[in-house]
Design a protein around this motif. Sequence first.
Motif: not given
Lengths: 167, 167
Positions: A73, A77-78, A143-147, B102, B105-106, B109-110, B114
């Motif tokens: 993450v 994202n950072l 994971k949505a965060v991996e879109e 953090g 940012a997520v 971005n997502k 996410a």
Amino acid sequence: MTSVQKNFVEGNKEYAANFTQGDLALPPSQKYAILTCMDARIDPAAAFNITLGAAHVIRNAGASARAAFRDIVVSQNLLGTTEVLIVKHTGCGMLTFDNEGGRSAVKQNKGDKAAEEVKDLDFLTFQDLEEKVKEDVEWLKSKAVEEGITITGWIYDCKTGKVRSVV
Amino acid sequence: MTSVQKNFVEGNKEYAANFTQGDLALPPSQKYAILTCMDARIDPAAAFNITLGAAHVIRNAGASARAAFRDIVVSQNLLGTTEVLIVKHTGCGMLTFDNEGGRSAVKQNKGDKAAEEVKDLDFLTFQDLEEKVKEDVEWLKSKAVEEGITITGWIYDCKTGKVRSVV
């Protein structure tokens, strides 16, 4: 100073004496991360052709995607990476025990108080190498965060030094 | 195949063609582990003089001892290491944001789904590099499971390539 620390300090002196790459940027220049195992037989920079500054290298016991979730993450994202290669390997120690075995080893080595500290620890071991590569990739992809992230899975052979694609 | 994957596969072919160390044992021959950051500017094998097969190399965002607890327990109780060097570094990304930053940012971005996935994630960022090295070493030393283990803390300077002892 232990012999390990002496080797670390003396070796680093030599490295620093010839070091010329002090101006690299914080974000990985090639925008990718490699997640592999902490195993002593893997040298990611050499085996996976990682130029200094090019990629995040995340290493934990078994190259576990779940254990590396925070790292991934942060990387994406950072610090702007857009691709992850998960590289597990043949002969991994995490194929050789389970939670019960891990907790027993701690109890035997360090006693009851230590055993108490790891009683809820999930060692994240696994039984089938290839299946676990697939499962980790699938889990991360869910994971949505991996879109938008490219996620692939690989196996490194500690006997031959070769990687092969799994998924 | 992405250009990242091509570089990985092609570079590995060359590595494997010259690979001669297929008979190394699973347990680290020098019985130590290095915990350092996933930062792209660190090449532990080169900078810390780690011979192939000698040491576990654990890498996560910020070289966090808490995040590496499982790895350290495995290294010492299942694979016989007796020493850990924690090596954080100058210019670490984990010095530049906090949990709120953090999560923002997520979300940015997502999106919301996410953001929901990381709402309880502790990014384990920190504000003072030297203090955090000390605190991580102290935290690890306080564990019963670390009884008998040599634990030291260091800072690697990404500008000079040099390590220095902290604790």
